[in-house]
Design a protein around this motif. Structure first.
Motif, PDB file in Angstrom:
ATOM      1  N   UNK A 112       0.835  -1.202   0.000  1.00  0.00           N
ATOM      2  CA  UNK A 112       0.000   0.000   0.000  1.00  0.00           C
ATOM      3  C   UNK A 112       0.872   1.255   0.000  1.00  0.00           C
ATOM      4  N   UNK A 113       2.000   1.197   0.725  1.00  0.00           N
ATOM      5  CA  UNK A 113       2.918   2.326   0.759  1.00  0.00           C
ATOM      6  C   UNK A 113       3.485   2.650  -0.612  1.00  0.00           C
ATOM      7  N   UNK A 114       3.837   1.625  -1.383  1.00  0.00           N
ATOM      8  CA  UNK A 114       4.362   1.866  -2.728  1.00  0.00           C
ATOM      9  C   UNK A 114       3.300   2.472  -3.642  1.00  0.00           C
ATOM     10  N   UNK A 115       2.070   2.032  -3.493  1.00  0.00           N
ATOM     11  CA  UNK A 115       1.000   2.605  -4.308  1.00  0.00           C
ATOM     12  C   UNK A 115       0.725   4.052  -3.909  1.00  0.00           C
ATOM     13  N   UNK A 116       0.818   4.349  -2.613  1.00  0.00           N
ATOM     14  CA  UNK A 116       0.668   5.737  -2.159  1.00  0.00           C
ATOM     15  C   UNK A 116       1.784   6.608  -2.723  1.00  0.00           C
ATOM     16  N   UNK A 117       3.002   6.055  -2.758  1.00  0.00           N
ATOM     17  CA  UNK A 117       4.131   6.785  -3.350  1.00  0.00           C
ATOM     18  C   UNK A 117       3.843   7.138  -4.806  1.00  0.00           C
ATOM     19  N   UNK A 118       3.249   6.189  -5.546  1.00  0.00           N
ATOM     20  CA  UNK A 118       2.893   6.445  -6.942  1.00  0.00           C
ATOM     21  C   UNK A 118       1.833   7.543  -7.039  1.00  0.00           C
ATOM     22  N   UNK A 119       0.856   7.502  -6.140  1.00  0.00           N
ATOM     23  CA  UNK A 119      -0.185   8.536  -6.119  1.00  0.00           C
ATOM     24  C   UNK A 119       0.421   9.901  -5.802  1.00  0.00           C
ATOM     25  N   UNK A 120       1.392   9.930  -4.901  1.00  0.00           N
ATOM     26  CA  UNK A 120       2.072  11.191  -4.576  1.00  0.00           C
ATOM     27  C   UNK A 120       2.818  11.733  -5.792  1.00  0.00           C
ATOM     28  N   UNK A 121       3.353  10.847  -6.621  1.00  0.00           N
ATOM     29  CA  UNK A 121       4.018  11.275  -7.854  1.00  0.00           C
ATOM     30  C   UNK A 121       3.014  11.893  -8.824  1.00  0.00           C
ATOM     31  N   UNK A 122       1.841  11.262  -8.927  1.00  0.00           N
ATOM     32  CA  UNK A 122       0.786  11.803  -9.797  1.00  0.00           C
ATOM     33  C   UNK A 122       0.342  13.171  -9.289  1.00  0.00           C
ATOM     34  N   UNK A 123       0.242  13.302  -7.972  1.00  0.00           N
ATOM     35  CA  UNK A 123      -0.140  14.591  -7.379  1.00  0.00           C
ATOM     36  C   UNK A 123       0.856  15.679  -7.753  1.00  0.00           C
ATOM     37  N   UNK A 124       2.147  15.370  -7.677  1.00  0.00           N
ATOM     38  CA  UNK A 124       3.174  16.347  -8.058  1.00  0.00           C
ATOM     39  C   UNK A 124       3.095  16.657  -9.556  1.00  0.00           C
ATOM     40  N   UNK A 125       2.785  15.648 -10.354  1.00  0.00           N
ATOM     41  CA  UNK A 125       2.644  15.869 -11.800  1.00  0.00           C
ATOM     42  C   UNK A 125       1.516  16.862 -12.098  1.00  0.00           C
ATOM     43  N   UNK A 126       0.373  16.646 -11.464  1.00  0.00           N
ATOM     44  CA  UNK A 126      -0.776  17.531 -11.706  1.00  0.00           C
ATOM     45  C   UNK A 126      -0.467  18.941 -11.209  1.00  0.00           C
ATOM     46  N   UNK A 127       0.184  19.043 -10.036  1.00  0.00           N
ATOM     47  CA  UNK A 127       0.480  20.350  -9.455  1.00  0.00           C
ATOM     48  C   UNK A 127       1.434  21.163 -10.324  1.00  0.00           C
TER      49      UNK A 127
END
Length: 314
Positions: A112-127
């Protein structure tokens, strides 16, 4: 301990070998690891507390950071307390059920932590790449659903793998050459044909790690392209600084986990896996809050303000 039946011997508990070469330094190692564990829990809890308390940090980026810090607390708490008991009292036995529960929680929380890390990357991409659409894309509802999706994706995959491994026969050696019930050493102890279980574990590691890594690489490739096109050096530096902490955490997590889990034959290099796992379960959770606190100006400022308010109240 083993139970003899008409069909052979069934293992009822395992012995965690720990680190036999340095077991004579048990009390010293207990103190070191206890301090590291308490520092890790304290650091991550500080991030969770200030993220929830400071109005300036009520953004998707810090919401995901808060969830990630919670995952880190769970991750290290699954393993380190038992390791402390091994160092201090030599309590190396663990029941069959407790061993599989520990393995499940460890792999589930880690995935779950690795998937959250991926989501955090997507968040930075959108920002960075879609700043005008950021509030509408990363709405509170979307952020919440993304976190739920990370846990909901990991749960059935990990459950299926652990159910398969639990159905293997454990009738021979019961000493796990590790300091917790990790999948590789556990599979290695089975007296059944473990090829399908090993391949399933390998495929799951590939799926989780490389899906997360692919999303992260795609996101940061676009981020890098966008940053390079920014006209001012100050803007480029500011954009990169919002990602630098995340990139450092990524390097620590992926480095140790790829080394441990992405091997088709889990019986190889078990001794070296112990040291890598120690980095993954002790060092990384300890460094993550330090990285995010010291390299993130907003978290740093929020922490200073919280300390100042506490000092004023006194």
């Amino acid at each position: 301990m083993s139970l003899r039946t008409g069909n052979g011997t069934i293992v009822q508990e395992f012995i965690l070998e720990g680190f036999p070469a340095v077991q004579h330094l048990g009390k010293i190692l207990f103190s070191v690891h206890l301090l590291a564990y308490l520092a890790s829990i304290t650091g991550n809890m500080v991030i969770i507390t200030i993220t929830c308390a400071d109005a300036h940090l009520q953004t998707p980026m810090y919401f995901f950071l808060c969830v990630f810090s919670f995952i880190e607390c769970c991750f290290t708490s699954t393993v380190i307390p038992k390791l402390l008991l091994i160092f201090l009292f030599g309590r190396q036995t663990i029941s069959f059920a407790a061993c599989f529960i520990q393995a499940f929680v460890f792999i589930f929380v880690g995935s779950s932590g690795f998937l959250i890390i991926a989501v955090m990357s997507v968040d930075r991409y959108v920002a960075i790449c879609r700043p005008l659409h950021y509030p509408s894309i990363m709405s509170p509802r979307t952020c919440f659903l993304l976190v739920i999706a990370c846990f909901a994706t990991s749960f059935p995959l990990i459950t299926g793998l652990l159910v398969k491994i639990s159905r293997l026969s454990f009738c021979g050696p019961h000493v796990i050459p590790h300091f917790f019930c990790d999948l590789g050493p556990l599979i290695h102890l089975s007296c059944s044909d473990t090829r399908s279980a090993e391949m399933m574990a390998f495929a799951l590691a590939l799926l989780i790690l490389f899906t997360s890594l692919t999303i992260t690489i795609v996101a940061y490739s676009n981020i890098a392209a966008t940053i390079i096109r920014l006209p001012l050096a100050k803007e480029r530096q500011r954009a990169f600084s919002t990602c630098s902490s995340h990139l450092m955490v990524l390097s620590l997590m992926y480095g140790s986990c790829v080394f441990i889990y992405v091997k088709p034959k889990q019986t190889s290099r078990l001794d070296s896996n112990r040291e890598a796992a120690l980095v993954n379960t002790v060092v990384t959770p300890l460094l993550n809050p330090v990285i995010y606190t010291l390299r993130n100006k907003q978290v740093h400022q929020a922490l200073q303000e919280a300390l100042c308010r506490r000092g004023t109240l006194r």
